[in-house]
Design a protein around this motif. Structure first.
Motif: not given
Lengths: 600, 367
Positions: A16-17, A20-21, B291-292, B295, B303
């Motif tokens: 997921r990280f 999102i990146k 987005l932060k 995360n 999410k």
């Protein structure tokens, strides 16, 4: 099992990280695209769009200045303005009509023009949103009423007044006056027309063209700040128009008309030119065939225009300044004076004329087949003996003939204030080598000495030969402009006569030539005796010019009265026959009418 | 003392950067809408101020409702709004050829705007229920149905812009829901292959807009007019702009629907590249902060919801500004918080409220 689940969980969180990146990168790219485009529009193309935005909101309503009038030397109106109407379309409003395509066809039917013309005009780029497009000028009353009807339910159609040219003397002097029309596409890209804008009405020939800048005045304009709906917000600036100045010509319209009628009566093609020798003023300038100015008023009649262009007689050419002819025997004035001046002959030197002259095996004939016998200067001019001049010419050589021809202004434009003047040709040895790559033969000299062969000149240059003799040694700059006046008839500027040519020949010799030219008309054997007037002494010279197209051109150049010349005349009848028989009588009539009727 | 503590608590639990950006956008929106409506329709400005106030109130409400509750209530919301869409199709008010509005007393609402929140919430709930294997073909087909039914109804109104917006939002939700990339690509390809057929669904004026997008010159005074005039406005602003209330394109009405769809043209004409850059920068910080939050959030549901809402805001920014500067076709998509309009302002502020709540829940967990 549980361990695996935690591992799985960590893996999932890591996934997921990364995702999102990934989204963050996408976001950055999106913003970058927007920024680049914004930079392009505002910084790189900023000036361009700033100009567009200014053009967008400022409408310019042009106010056409009324064109100046044209008058003859006695202030008779030759060209004036009368009101007429044109139909304009403002595309911004017009294209908002429902089924405007249909309306275009209807309009085209009313105005009798092809619908494609209207479409093409509408599709052109415009400087500002409300700029109108002129669809047709000079509307008839019927057209006006039909369009007024249409206007009720169609947006964006306007009928506007506009001054139109009127010619009180109908087609008289059409070559001098010229016509006006909307500036053409070709002219718009031509750098010499760079002060003109699309849609301008400009002079296309004659005086209208020559003095367009004076006649047209200065257009005015109103700058209006306009919103997107075409609503007027405020007037930013108003520039009033300045009337066009009037032009007064040296032409005497009565003489012009008289001369034109002389030509028309006999259905002659050719030129009648009359001038005032002392000032260079053109009194009349007839060039036949000509065209009817009224077809050019308002909309040019396309059929008529095409007919003029196809006509083999070139009615659009002003023969007086644009036609090139051999000067024929009138050139003997130049040759004779050259001979006297170079002391190759004196007035008593005689040559034998036997009617034919041989150079090796080539025969050169005199117009008088039985010959003139022994001929001296005065008879040679008066009876126009060719063989006298053959012999004189050969004695003088081509160099000297060339020198004296130039002295009298041949092959040099007179710079008359009419457009399209031609210069003509005075041949020489090197001219012949340059143009035809063959040497100069004695036969060429022979032909040149009687004004035939390669020699060519405009009627205006030919009349200047007579003017030089009338003035006893000089020629004034020929011109048709007498004065420029303001709309209240106040004189703005007068034309100052200028000397064009000063002939470097002994006065005594010129006096001999004057006497000889008097004898042409006044002696029993003179070739020009049909120009004889009982109470006015006329002097002149005839010419019968051989030409390859057929019958000879008849020419007469002369002046009167002998002692104090007030008028010089050139008559040139294309394929008219003998100069003495055909041209001289016309010259007589012109002189008589001018001196007896017009100058009392 | 109690109130002071409460305020402190609120500020502590709220994402400050997001809040500051929101307020900056509202200020910028007020300034530019004032200018856009300056020459004639001032009433819009005052209405918009009211929308902002109501919207901020709604934002605080959402901030205090746990987003999981919304996800749980998704089915009811879904059914409710489907019914409302039916009502719109039957009784809706027609404005400029589109039947999108419901008249409620003295103002109109545009229910399709709210579908931009309801549909994401619904599919998130569906995904969460199918805990173990949410992305089987069968489930994906069900998601497809959930999405397509309202989209067709919105298309019928017609509101092409909103309908188009919904698809990428769903994609991003699936993406953050950790769907296998292979599957996502297959779905994407299926939609891509269906795209040409959509041409037959488009109305004439929509097709015209597409043609014009590719060549504005074909119809300079008709459909191409908006695009050209908007670009002239933007470009003519140059670096510093023409000054507030000084834009000729804006003040003389050369820009169409300038207070809503083309508000960005007004901003860039009057404040130049500098103004445009500042707005883009605020939006960029705003989106990055979202987005932060996504995360930071520990829950898949949060999410996905956050990602869906962020995508919605991002796409509205990109499509609206893109159309103003001529790199996107003209659709009726508004610019978040800058365009004038009640429903769109509410939806954006509600979304921000939800995002703030996601942040708040994260802070709670951290404690």
């Amino acid at each position: 099992m549980k361990k695996y689940s935690i591992l799985e969980n960590i893996k999932e969180i890591h996934h997921r990280f990364l995702r999102i990146k990934f989204l963050a990168w996408i976001v950055s790219i999106f913003f970058f695209i927007l920024l680049i485009r914004l930079f392009y529009l505002q910084i790189i193309k900023g000036d361009y769009y700033r100009k567009l935005s200014q053009a967008n909101c400022v409408s310019i309503v042009k106010k056409t200045a009324p064109r100046g009038h044209i008058y003859d030397r006695n202030y008779s109106e030759l060209v004036i303005n009368i009101p007429s109407f044109k139909v304009n379309i403002i595309p911004f409003y017009f294209l908002k009509n429902e089924n405007f395509e249909k309306t275009i066809v209807e309009l085209a039917n009313i105005l009798d023009i092809p619908p494609e013309d209207i479409k093409e005009k509408l599709s052109k780029d415009r400087g500002y949103i409300l700029e109108p497009v002129t669809i047709k000028r000079n509307l008839s009353e019927k057209e006006i009423s039909l369009i007024e009807e249409k206007k009720l339910y169609i947006k964006g159609i306007l009928i506007e007044p506009e001054p139109k040219r009127k010619y009180p003397f109908k087609s008289t002097a059409s070559h001098i006056l010229g016509y006006i029309s909307e500036i053409t596409k070709e002219q718009l890209v031509d750098s010499s027309y760079k002060n003109y804008k699309a849609g301008d009405i400009i002079g296309q020939a004659g005086i209208e063209k020559q003095y367009d800048q004076i006649l047209r005045g200065e257009d005015g304009a109103t700058y209006i700040l306009t919103d997107a709906r075409g609503k007027q917000i405020k007037i930013l600036n108003e520039i009033p128009f300045k009337y066009g100045k009037n032009v007064v010509l040296t032409i005497d319209i009565k003489l012009q008309k008289f001369a034109e009628q002389l030509m028309e009566k006999n259905k002659y093609k050719g030129v009648i030119l009359a001038m005032e020798p002392a000032t260079g003023e053109i009194l009349c300038m007839v060039s036949k065939p000509d065209y009817d100015l009224n077809f050019f008023s308002g909309n040019i009649d396309v059929k008529y225009w095409k007919k003029l262009l196809r006509d083999k007689d070139h009615p659009l050419t002003n023969r007086a300044v644009q036609g090139l002819y051999s000067p024929g025997s009138i050139f003997k004035i130049v040759v004779g004076l050259g001979g006297l001046n170079e002391k190759m002959i004196d007035i008593n030197t005689s040559f034998l004329c036997e009617g034919i002259y041989w150079i090796k095996t080539w025969p050169y004939k005199c117009w008088r087949r039985d010959g003139h016998g022994h001929v001296s200067f005065f008879r040679a001019i008066a009876e126009s003996c060719d063989i006298y001049f053959y012999k004189l010419g050969l004695k003088m050589t081509v160099e000297m003939l060339h020198k004296y021809a130039l002295m009298f202004g041949l092959s040099e434009k007179t710079n008359i204030d009419l457009p399209g003047e031609k210069a003509g040709i005075v041949p020489s040895r090197e001219w012949k080598i340059r143009t035809s790559n063959s040497p100069w033969f004695p036969g060429n000299t022979v032909m040149m000495s009687i004004g035939q062969g390669y020699l060519s000149a405009t009627p205006l240059q030919i009349i200047n030969l007579a003017n030089a003799i009338a003035n006893e040694g000089y020629v004034m700059q020929p011109h048709v402009l007498k004065a420029i006046t303001l709309s209240n008839r106040k004189i703005y500027k007068l034309f100052e006569p200028i000397k064009l040519i000063e002939v470097n020949i002994d006065k005594k010799n010129i006096e001999y030539m004057r006497t000889a030219m008097k004898r042409v008309v006044n002696s029993a054997a003179g070739t020009g005796k049909k120009a004889f007037i009982s109470d006015i002494i006329v002097a002149g010279k005839t010419a019968t010019v051989e030409n390859p197209q057929g019958e000879t051109h008849a020419m007469f150049a002369g002046f009167a009265p002998y002692n104090k010349p007030a008028i010089s005349v050139l008559v040139l009848i294309e394929h008219g026959g003998g100069g003495g028989d055909v041209a001289a009588p016309l010259a007589k009539e012109v002189i008589e009418f001018y001196l007896k009727e017009l100058k009392k | 003392m109690d109130i002071k503590n409460n305020v402190k608590k609120i500020f502590f639990e709220m994402n400050l950067i997001l809040m500051i950006m929101t307020l900056l956008l509202i200020i910028a929106g007020s300034v530019s809408i004032y200018s856009a409506t300056f020459s004639e329709i001032k009433v819009y400005f005052f209405k918009q101020i009211i929308w902002y106030v109501i919207g901020l109130f709604l934002m605080f409400v959402m901030f205090n409702i746990n987003y999981n509750l919304i996800i749980q209530a998704a089915n009811y919301l879904y059914v409710f709004f489907i019914l409302i869409l039916i009502v719109v199709l039957v009784f809706g008010k027609e404005i400029m050829g589109a039947q999108r509005w419901l008249q409620l007393g003295w103002f109109q609402i545009q229910p399709s705007e709210f579908m931009k929140i309801v549909i994401p919430v619904t599919i998130i709930r569906f995904i969460l229920i199918k805990q173990n294997k949410p992305f089987t073909t069968k489930n994906l087909f069900k998601i497809f149905l959930l999405v397509v039914i309202p989209i067709l109804m919105i298309l019928k109104q017609p509101d092409l812009g909103t309908a188009i917006l919904l698809l990428p939002i769903v994609f991003v939700i699936l993406f953050i829901g950790n769907i296998k990339i292979k599957k996502l690509i297959i779905i994407f390809l299926i939609f891509l292959s269906l795209l040409p057929f959509s041409y037959f669904v488009l109305k004439d004026y929509q097709k015209q807009r597409l043609y014009v997008f590719f060549n504005p010159e074909i119809d300079r005074l008709g459909a191409g007019y908006n695009v050209i005039q908007s670009q002239i406005a933007v470009g003519s602003g140059k670096f510093f702009g023409k000054g507030w209330l000084q834009g000729t394109q804006s003040q003389l009405n050369y820009i169409p629907v300038k207070h809503t769809d083309f508000i960005f043209a007004v901003i860039t004409e009057e404040f130049g590249f500098l103004g445009g850059f500042i707005i883009l920068f605020i939006y960029f910080i705003f989106i990055m902060e979202c987005l932060k939050i996504i995360n930071l959030c520990k829950f898949t549901g949060g999410k996905m919801l956050g990602a869906g809402l962020t995508t919605m805001i991002l796409l509205q920014i990109f499509i609206n500004i893109g159309m103003t500067i001529g790199i996107m076709p003209v659709t009726g998509i508004t610019l978040p918080l800058l365009s004038c309009g009640g429903s769109s302002t509410f939806v954006i502020l509600i979304s921000i409220g939800i995002l703030q709540n996601i942040y708040k829940e994260y802070i709670k967990v951290e404690k």
